[in-house]
Motif scaffolding. Sequence first.
Motif, short mmCIF file in Angstrom:
data_model
loop_
_atom_site.label_atom_id
_atom_site.label_comp_id
_atom_site.label_asym_id
_atom_site.label_seq_id
_atom_site.Cartn_x
_atom_site.Cartn_y
_atom_site.Cartn_z
N GLU A 1 -10.30 -9.06 -4.18
CA GLU A 1 -9.34 -8.44 -3.27
C GLU A 1 -9.99 -8.08 -1.94
O GLU A 1 -9.45 -8.37 -0.88
N ARG A 2 -11.18 -7.47 -2.03
CA ARG A 2 -11.82 -7.05 -0.79
C ARG A 2 -12.36 -8.24 0.00
O ARG A 2 -12.22 -8.31 1.22
N VAL B 1 -4.98 -2.05 15.51
CA VAL B 1 -6.00 -2.61 14.62
C VAL B 1 -5.70 -2.21 13.18
O VAL B 1 -5.76 -3.01 12.26
N HIS B 2 -5.35 -0.93 13.03
CA HIS B 2 -5.13 -0.43 11.68
C HIS B 2 -3.90 -1.08 11.04
O HIS B 2 -3.94 -1.50 9.89
N SER C 1 -4.79 -4.57 9.97
CA SER C 1 -5.61 -4.64 8.75
C SER C 1 -4.76 -4.39 7.52
O SER C 1 -4.91 -5.04 6.49
N GLU C 2 -3.86 -3.39 7.63
CA GLU C 2 -3.01 -3.09 6.48
C GLU C 2 -2.17 -4.30 6.11
O GLU C 2 -2.04 -4.65 4.94
N TYR D 1 -4.31 -6.77 4.22
CA TYR D 1 -4.54 -6.43 2.81
C TYR D 1 -3.28 -6.62 1.98
O TYR D 1 -3.35 -6.99 0.81
N ARG E 1 -6.68 -4.31 -12.32
CA ARG E 1 -7.94 -3.79 -11.84
C ARG E 1 -8.52 -2.81 -12.84
O ARG E 1 -7.80 -2.12 -13.54
N ILE F 1 -22.28 1.03 6.75
CA ILE F 1 -21.11 0.92 5.89
C ILE F 1 -21.34 -0.38 5.15
O ILE F 1 -21.21 -1.45 5.72
N LEU G 1 -7.62 7.61 9.30
CA LEU G 1 -8.92 7.23 9.85
C LEU G 1 -8.96 7.68 11.30
O LEU G 1 -8.06 7.35 12.08
N ILE H 1 -12.25 1.62 13.52
CA ILE H 1 -11.17 1.28 12.58
C ILE H 1 -11.36 -0.15 12.06
O ILE H 1 -11.25 -0.42 10.87
N ILE I 1 -14.31 -0.30 9.58
CA ILE I 1 -14.11 0.37 8.30
C ILE I 1 -13.01 -0.32 7.48
O ILE I 1 -13.08 -0.36 6.26
N THR I 2 -12.03 -0.88 8.20
CA THR I 2 -10.98 -1.56 7.43
C THR I 2 -11.45 -2.92 6.92
O THR I 2 -11.03 -3.36 5.87
N GLY J 1 -12.71 -2.70 3.61
CA GLY J 1 -11.74 -2.40 2.56
C GLY J 1 -11.14 -1.01 2.59
O GLY J 1 -10.30 -0.66 1.77
N ILE J 2 -11.54 -0.17 3.55
CA ILE J 2 -11.01 1.19 3.60
C ILE J 2 -9.85 1.25 4.60
O ILE J 2 -10.07 1.16 5.81
N THR J 3 -8.62 1.37 4.10
CA THR J 3 -7.46 1.51 4.99
C THR J 3 -6.69 2.76 4.56
O THR J 3 -6.94 3.29 3.48
N GLU J 4 -5.77 3.19 5.40
CA GLU J 4 -4.96 4.36 5.04
C GLU J 4 -4.16 4.02 3.79
O GLU J 4 -3.56 2.96 3.70
N GLY J 5 -4.17 4.93 2.83
CA GLY J 5 -3.45 4.70 1.60
C GLY J 5 -4.31 4.12 0.49
O GLY J 5 -3.89 4.09 -0.67
N GLN K 1 -12.43 6.20 -5.79
CA GLN K 1 -13.08 7.12 -6.69
C GLN K 1 -14.39 7.51 -6.04
O GLN K 1 -15.14 6.64 -5.58
N ARG L 1 -11.24 -1.02 -4.25
CA ARG L 1 -11.02 -2.47 -4.26
C ARG L 1 -12.14 -3.19 -5.01
O ARG L 1 -12.73 -4.14 -4.51
#
Lengths: 620, 73
Positions: free
Chosen positions: A94-95, A185-186, A189-190, A193, A207, A429, B17, B24, B27-28, B31-35, B39, B54
């Motif tokens: 997925e990632r 951008v955000h 990206s959403e 995904y 998963r 990161i 974020l 943004i 970080i996206t 794999g890190i997005t809003e929502g 863990q 993910r």
Amino acid sequence: MKDRIALLGQPNSGKSTVYNALTGSRQHVGNWPGKTVEKNDGFYTYKGKRYTVTDLPGSYGLSGNSDEEIITADFIKTGQADLVCILVDASQLERSMYMVAEFAAMSKPAILLLNMMDVARSQKKEIDHVLLAERLGIPVLPFTAAESSGYEALKELLARELESPHSLRSVPKLPKEAGSAAETVHAESEAKYLWVRDMLAGVTGDRQAHFELSRRDRRLLSPVLGKFLCFGTIVVGFLAAMIICLPLMGAGSMIPQLLNKPIFNLLTSWNVHPWLVSIFSIILPNTLYFCVAMSGFVFGVNLVFGYLEEIGFLARAAYQFDSLLSGLGLQGKAICPILMGFGCTIGGTCGTRVMDNWGQRMLTMAVVWAVPCASIWTIIPVISSMFFTPLQTMLVIVGILLYVVVLMTVVSKVFGRTLVPENARSGMIMELPPYHKPHWKHIAKEALLKAWDIFRRALRTVTLISLLFWVFSYSGSGNVADSLLYKVGTAIEPVTRIFGLGWRTFMGFLSSAFAKQAVLGVLNVVFVGDGTVLDATFRSAFSVATDNAVLGNAMTEAVSKAEALAFMCACTFNIPCVMALSTTYRESHSLKWTVRIAAFYVCGALVLSCIVYHIAALVL
Amino acid sequence: MKLTDMRPEQEGRVRKLEGDAHFISRITSIGITEGTEFQTIRNDRKMPVLVYLRETLIAVNRPDAERIEVEAV
């Protein structure tokens, strides 16, 4: 004719493994025009046809966050590849499919490699690749890059797709501009995904609900114990690399021993000029030995650290030491080459291959040079004990170690600004990849390839520098006073005095740039008058041990304590050795930067020596 | 609260974020997005925060982790 393939993938997707396996030693390394990013091109032939492969720089996306991403996106957009082979990690589908979503907008021909199928299978992850291929509209090949069995199918698929290419059938629906740049951008990206989720619906199983660190990771990632474990593992890894390369180095050291006498006798019997005799009987066999030793080292280091990288250890070490090293502008991963530098600068230099980009790599090499290697620890205590009490010698060593920290900071400040610009410095990161079972055959093959490459390339550089040194140290009569080194050394003595170095210690200083283990031999020649500089420098590895007591007496008579201290500092922080210099050039592919850094170290050593001398002269 | 305030083993969801487009995007793309649900695995002083999302174990350095607004679930 369409024959240009590009490999695209995120870090840890196994891209370079595929690249190396496809092209073998038919590779060319250069720089992207105007950028400090490495450009890797290679080719292979399949069924009589030649295919070129470009290994695009690894990045997590294509949105232009770094030079790497800009280059990659441009390369694809401008159609410089006829077919893009996208690699994703099947164990984290997925990632890593995000890269496919980024690529989709460019609508270019592509195939998808589901790499690391072995890991995915071991995690019991099922992937319906037929369904995925149907949805995407491009071929999808399950693959394990480190196993040689899959490459026939890959080459066949690549050949077929170049003939009749496919592009992605489905692309993410990107939203209209949503306010600020960050918001856009955000939102994009959403959307990407979401598209990935649609593509994977029914392709992968559910998963994993809850993640647990393995026992190994619980220890390796804990803040205190983990640091010790990482430190210990790197040290043990380095020792293992040494053990692996010792037989090779031993065999290498036989070369001059075996060749010196016969060549000497043969050429002398032919009445060849003594100049040429000394070149062919001393310089060339020793150059060969240096290069064998170097490539032995490169092999050992690449074998061990290739293994540590493949099993995912290096990512853990990077996590542990990131906070510490980010102060120097370095990534956490730099901990490995830096620690290896204490053993051997050559090892540390080629250990920098784990760094993510060229700038980081070059900066790490420059920092590794500041770390005193094992050879230094064999000469400094000897020289120090001639002048100082054991307690004072301890202080000298502590002083050197403290200065190492200072120098590393200075180097990272001086070179870091250009090599890793402030705006390109971003905190870590990164993913910590799951534990991978090592593929030994593949690791050994890559290490051999690397060692052979270094050997081939270094032969030229080392021969050149050796000849240069030979010109300076050659004396027809065998008397030091007849060599160019002596003439130049005594002529500029008034200048070197400023740095606290007489002509004899200055010669020692020069030889320390050639090989650290040569220093004692050279001192012996210039102070005791025993042997020739040439022999001392080139045959230090197996010459009879110098009589340190005699040398000590001769030195303490001619050299003051302040001068001795200055000399030790100058030697320690000079250019590590000609082999390290050559390795740096070969690994960085940049003559400009290698020369810059070498000049910095020579000047830095002299300035330090000057300061130490003048302060010590007041105190001692 | 921020990602740096999460306890180990605590599960959470990314709320917001905070940062420029460059941040943004960086970080996206990992794999890190809003929502995104995640863990928390480790959160030690002066160390990057370790999260699992993910299907991936991800280390986020502390300054960046402070720009990630999260809520516990």
